[in-house]
Design a protein around this motif. Sequence first.
Motif, PDB file in Angstrom:
ATOM      1  N   ILE A  92      -3.104  41.358  24.671  1.00 23.64           N
ATOM      2  CA  ILE A  92      -2.317  41.910  23.492  1.00 23.64           C
ATOM      3  C   ILE A  92      -3.039  42.412  22.186  1.00 23.64           C
ATOM      4  CG2 ILE A  92      -0.434  41.141  22.079  1.00 23.64           C
ATOM      5  CD1 ILE A  92      -0.105  38.841  24.624  1.00 23.64           C
ATOM      6  N   LEU A  93      -3.727  41.954  22.179  1.00 24.16           N
ATOM      7  CA  LEU A  93      -5.038  42.142  20.766  1.00 24.16           C
ATOM      8  C   LEU A  93      -4.554  43.559  20.934  1.00 24.16           C
ATOM      9  CD1 LEU A  93      -6.756  39.053  19.300  1.00 24.16           C
ATOM     10  CD2 LEU A  93      -5.352  40.276  18.197  1.00 24.16           C
ATOM     11  N   ALA A  94      -6.045  43.911  22.122  1.00 24.40           N
ATOM     12  CA  ALA A  94      -6.303  45.995  22.040  1.00 24.40           C
ATOM     13  C   ALA A  94      -5.644  45.804  22.440  1.00 24.40           C
ATOM     14  CB  ALA A  94      -7.240  45.144  23.529  1.00 24.40           C
ATOM     15  N   ARG A  95      -4.371  45.885  22.804  1.00 21.41           N
ATOM     16  CA  ARG A  95      -3.191  47.094  23.812  1.00 21.41           C
ATOM     17  C   ARG A  95      -2.621  46.792  21.441  1.00 21.41           C
ATOM     18  NH1 ARG A  95      -1.353  49.382  26.797  1.00 21.41           N
ATOM     19  NH2 ARG A  95      -0.002  49.010  26.676  1.00 21.41           N
ATOM     20  N   PHE A  96      -2.242  45.872  20.645  1.00 17.85           N
ATOM     21  CA  PHE A  96      -1.614  46.268  19.445  1.00 17.85           C
ATOM     22  C   PHE A  96      -2.797  47.921  18.532  1.00 17.85           C
ATOM     23  CE2 PHE A  96      -2.036  45.891  15.031  1.00 17.85           C
ATOM     24  CZ  PHE A  96      -0.901  45.266  14.627  1.00 17.85           C
ATOM     25  N   PHE A  97      -3.566  47.563  18.503  1.00 13.84           N
ATOM     26  CA  PHE A  97      -4.944  48.385  18.700  1.00 13.84           C
ATOM     27  C   PHE A  97      -4.900  49.628  18.761  1.00 13.84           C
ATOM     28  CE2 PHE A  97      -6.629  44.293  16.134  1.00 13.84           C
ATOM     29  CZ  PHE A  97      -6.638  44.733  15.392  1.00 13.84           C
ATOM     30  N   HIS A  98      -5.046  49.312  19.909  1.00 12.67           N
ATOM     31  CA  HIS A  98      -4.557  50.930  20.807  1.00 12.67           C
ATOM     32  C   HIS A  98      -3.184  51.774  20.727  1.00 12.67           C
ATOM     33  CE1 HIS A  98      -4.909  52.822  25.155  1.00 12.67           C
ATOM     34  NE2 HIS A  98      -5.476  53.430  24.204  1.00 12.67           N
ATOM     35  N   GLY A  99      -1.884  50.724  20.832  1.00 13.30           N
ATOM     36  CA  GLY A  99      -1.385  51.607  19.947  1.00 13.30           C
ATOM     37  C   GLY A  99      -0.948  52.172  18.832  1.00 13.30           C
ATOM     38  N   LEU A 100      -1.445  51.760  17.975  1.00 14.21           N
ATOM     39  CA  LEU A 100      -1.879  52.019  16.252  1.00 14.21           C
ATOM     40  C   LEU A 100      -2.749  53.224  16.349  1.00 14.21           C
ATOM     41  CD1 LEU A 100      -0.693  50.699  14.333  1.00 14.21           C
ATOM     42  CD2 LEU A 100      -2.710  49.218  13.422  1.00 14.21           C
ATOM     43  N   SER A 101      -4.130  53.122  16.978  1.00 13.06           N
ATOM     44  CA  SER A 101      -4.716  54.143  16.675  1.00 13.06           C
ATOM     45  C   SER A 101      -4.361  55.785  17.574  1.00 13.06           C
ATOM     46  CB  SER A 101      -6.399  53.784  17.207  1.00 13.06           C
ATOM     47  OG  SER A 101      -5.650  54.155  18.408  1.00 13.06           O
ATOM     48  N   GLY A 102      -4.005  55.027  18.876  1.00 16.76           N
ATOM     49  CA  GLY A 102      -3.198  55.566  19.793  1.00 16.76           C
ATOM     50  C   GLY A 102      -1.901  56.846  18.986  1.00 16.76           C
ATOM     51  N   GLY A 103      -1.370  55.951  18.213  1.00  9.52           N
ATOM     52  CA  GLY A 103      -0.606  56.593  17.818  1.00  9.52           C
ATOM     53  C   GLY A 103      -0.857  57.996  16.143  1.00  9.52           C
ATOM     54  N   LEU A 104      -2.070  58.685  16.480  1.00  9.17           N
ATOM     55  CA  LEU A 104      -2.315  58.905  15.320  1.00  9.17           C
ATOM     56  C   LEU A 104      -1.899  60.683  16.134  1.00  9.17           C
ATOM     57  CD1 LEU A 104      -5.325  57.152  13.095  1.00  9.17           C
ATOM     58  CD2 LEU A 104      -2.953  57.507  12.968  1.00  9.17           C
ATOM     59  N   LEU A 105      -2.585  60.563  17.305  1.00 10.81           N
ATOM     60  CA  LEU A 105      -2.988  61.492  18.057  1.00 10.81           C
ATOM     61  C   LEU A 105      -2.667  62.594  18.805  1.00 10.81           C
ATOM     62  CD1 LEU A 105      -5.388  59.881  21.044  1.00 10.81           C
ATOM     63  CD2 LEU A 105      -6.596  60.558  18.855  1.00 10.81           C
ATOM     64  N   VAL A 106      -0.817  62.199  18.892  1.00 11.80           N
ATOM     65  CA  VAL A 106      -0.121  63.125  19.923  1.00 11.80           C
ATOM     66  C   VAL A 106       0.780  63.643  18.497  1.00 11.80           C
ATOM     67  CG1 VAL A 106       2.186  64.213  20.642  1.00 11.80           C
ATOM     68  CG2 VAL A 106      -0.287  62.064  21.757  1.00 11.80           C
TER      69      VAL A 106
END
Length: 387
Positions: A92-106
């Motif tokens: 869940i922690l990995a998913r939290f930070f993954h979504g946060l950083s992934g939100g920068l890309l698109v």
Amino acid sequence: MIYFIYVIILVAFIDTFAQLPIISPFAHELGATPLLIGLAVGMYSFTNIIGNIFAGFWIDKNGAKRVLYIGLGITGLILLSYSLVHTPIQLILARFFHGLSGGLLVPAAFTYLANTSVKTKKGKSMALSGAIVGLAAVLGPAFGGMMTETAGVKWVFLIIGGLMLITALLAFLLLPQTEATMSRRIDSKETGKSIIDLLKNVPLFYAYLGSFALMFSQGVLAYMLPLKIEALNYGNEVSGMLMSTFAFTAILIFILPTNKLFDRFAHEYMLNTGLVILGIGLLLLSVTSQLSLLYMIMVIYGIGFSFIFPSINALIIQHTNVLDRGKAFGLFYAFFSLGVVVGSVMTGALAVTANGAFLIGTTVVLCSSFILFILIMQRKKASASIN
């Protein structure tokens, strides 16, 4: 360089789509309860919304290039960290930070693409980017499922993480600086619009409403289509083939001469036409059980999707400038993520059948189309009275 931006978009969306078939089984394998599995699945989309909005401010302040290579680098490292996950809470922690950083890309990729596209071919550029998203929708789940079966789920994250890091390095070395930062240096008095101003901009609201409705329907489709196919006693592979049918239909419209339509007709009319077609597709899904007809309906759905996606991107380009385009795209993809979350969560919470969920999707999409039509007519009358 515009083709390299398409590569970045492909990598970003493959990351998103490759997760779809593997996160729930991975969480279950780690011993997660149903609640924790739901949190693991939904956490990415939730923090992705935050990342999208934050990205908008950062892009407008520093330009899209910096956000791109930093976002790619951080996301790549987070993807590699999945190999160290051994408990549901760590996931869940990995998913939290993954979504946060992934939100920068698109938002950064589409802002860069918008700022570098030829002015008279913005619609075509966005149509081609839509084809890339469609391609990722086909390749991502297939890659995630195949790699999990052959090498294990963690290799999905390791390979995509490595690809992200390589793409980050290439973005840093190859991409020229974006126009947004240079514009600020030339005219420091112009600061662009606030998020409130952007939300009040009626043509931009068309795009935000369209993106929410589109991804609400996608959330319903992704959740309920496999359940419908299972209830009809078809194999799991049929769901994948139906989803591929819609994706390939959209890709064909994006890459064939039909992509000229997006520069020939007003974007808001193309968007509204797409919403109506999408609503019809969902309605037909709710009343059809014959497999051959389901394939035909997914073609209809793909046509609706192909009309909507480039139109909402082009609306944002048309009604923003380089100083506020990053925030506008950040808001757009926040509504994008919100639509997926609300669509899947609402249908799950209401405990409806697949056909009932498709009817809910139909209602949301066609109501959005009606609201959009009213707004377009009001704006057209206001414009006529001024002239």
